[in-house]
Design a protein around this motif. Structure first.
Motif, PDB file in Angstrom:
ATOM      1  N   ARG A 107       1.037  -1.263  -0.213  1.00 47.33           N
ATOM      2  CA  ARG A 107       0.112  -0.261   0.144  1.00 47.33           C
ATOM      3  C   ARG A 107       0.981   1.556  -0.013  1.00 47.33           C
ATOM      4  O   ARG A 107       0.784   1.761  -1.162  1.00 47.33           O
ATOM      5  CB  ARG A 107      -0.596   0.211   1.685  1.00 47.33           C
ATOM      6  CG  ARG A 107      -2.300  -1.136   1.176  1.00 47.33           C
ATOM      7  CD  ARG A 107      -2.592  -1.036   2.235  1.00 47.33           C
ATOM      8  NE  ARG A 107      -2.365  -1.490   3.188  1.00 47.33           N
ATOM      9  CZ  ARG A 107      -1.691  -1.874   3.854  1.00 47.33           C
ATOM     10  NH1 ARG A 107      -3.819  -1.677   4.657  1.00 47.33           N
ATOM     11  NH2 ARG A 107      -2.040  -2.612   4.975  1.00 47.33           N
ATOM     12  N   GLU A 108       2.078   1.210   0.936  1.00 45.24           N
ATOM     13  CA  GLU A 108       2.854   2.616   0.713  1.00 45.24           C
ATOM     14  C   GLU A 108       3.158   2.182  -0.912  1.00 45.24           C
ATOM     15  O   GLU A 108       3.908   3.481  -1.022  1.00 45.24           O
ATOM     16  CB  GLU A 108       3.690   1.836   1.804  1.00 45.24           C
ATOM     17  CG  GLU A 108       3.447   2.418   2.841  1.00 45.24           C
ATOM     18  CD  GLU A 108       4.525   2.410   4.267  1.00 45.24           C
ATOM     19  OE1 GLU A 108       5.098   3.152   3.746  1.00 45.24           O
ATOM     20  OE2 GLU A 108       3.713   2.038   5.343  1.00 45.24           O
ATOM     21  N   ARG A 137       0.894   3.443  -3.552  1.00 43.40           N
ATOM     22  CA  ARG A 137       1.043   5.266  -2.703  1.00 43.40           C
ATOM     23  C   ARG A 137       1.498   6.369  -3.646  1.00 43.40           C
ATOM     24  O   ARG A 137       1.178   7.568  -4.149  1.00 43.40           O
ATOM     25  CB  ARG A 137       1.047   5.260  -1.477  1.00 43.40           C
ATOM     26  CG  ARG A 137      -0.110   6.548  -0.822  1.00 43.40           C
ATOM     27  CD  ARG A 137      -0.231   7.166   0.712  1.00 43.40           C
ATOM     28  NE  ARG A 137      -0.135   5.195   1.362  1.00 43.40           N
ATOM     29  CZ  ARG A 137      -0.617   4.990   2.287  1.00 43.40           C
ATOM     30  NH1 ARG A 137       0.272   6.426   3.338  1.00 43.40           N
ATOM     31  NH2 ARG A 137      -0.556   3.807   2.998  1.00 43.40           N
ATOM     32  N   ARG A 148       2.193  11.625  -1.029  1.00 46.52           N
ATOM     33  CA  ARG A 148       2.300  10.860  -0.403  1.00 46.52           C
ATOM     34  C   ARG A 148       2.625  10.783   0.748  1.00 46.52           C
ATOM     35  O   ARG A 148       1.980  11.195   2.469  1.00 46.52           O
ATOM     36  CB  ARG A 148       0.795  10.216  -0.497  1.00 46.52           C
ATOM     37  CG  ARG A 148       0.003  10.542  -1.887  1.00 46.52           C
ATOM     38  CD  ARG A 148      -0.830   9.912  -2.340  1.00 46.52           C
ATOM     39  NE  ARG A 148      -1.613  10.086  -3.146  1.00 46.52           N
ATOM     40  CZ  ARG A 148      -2.637   9.606  -4.008  1.00 46.52           C
ATOM     41  NH1 ARG A 148      -2.800   8.091  -3.725  1.00 46.52           N
ATOM     42  NH2 ARG A 148      -3.055  10.074  -4.864  1.00 46.52           N
ATOM     43  N   ARG A 149       3.763  10.331   1.076  1.00 44.64           N
ATOM     44  CA  ARG A 149       4.695   9.538   2.600  1.00 44.64           C
ATOM     45  C   ARG A 149       5.135  10.805   2.890  1.00 44.64           C
ATOM     46  O   ARG A 149       5.141  10.730   4.697  1.00 44.64           O
ATOM     47  CB  ARG A 149       5.661   8.690   2.406  1.00 44.64           C
ATOM     48  CG  ARG A 149       5.157   7.054   2.320  1.00 44.64           C
ATOM     49  CD  ARG A 149       6.323   6.824   2.352  1.00 44.64           C
ATOM     50  NE  ARG A 149       5.534   6.202   0.500  1.00 44.64           N
ATOM     51  CZ  ARG A 149       6.967   5.616  -0.298  1.00 44.64           C
ATOM     52  NH1 ARG A 149       8.018   5.657   0.531  1.00 44.64           N
ATOM     53  NH2 ARG A 149       6.866   4.887  -1.562  1.00 44.64           N
TER      54      ARG A 149
END
Length: 61
Positions: free
Chosen positions: A50-51, A54, A58-59
């Protein structure tokens, strides 16, 4: 096995592939090593898809 030893073995494998097989073999060994690393991290549970999907922007938020 510590990270430095793994890095040493990967570097030696890439060097042998480049020396004996040429640039194509070098790329093949590097690609298969990357695939093996990703599969291994996924099986161990250390990679969260998911990371990855993404995105880096966005992190930071």
């Amino acid at each position: 096995m510590n990270t430095a030893l793994v890095g040493l073995m990967v570097g030696m494998a890439l060097a042998f592939a480049a020396w004996f097989g040429g640039f194509g073999a070098f790329l093949l060994v590097a690609a298969l090593g990357t695939i093996g690393f990703v599969v291994g991290r996924t099986v161990d549970g250390g990679l969260d898809w998911r990371e990855v999907l993404r995105g880096a922007d966005r992190r930071r938020r």
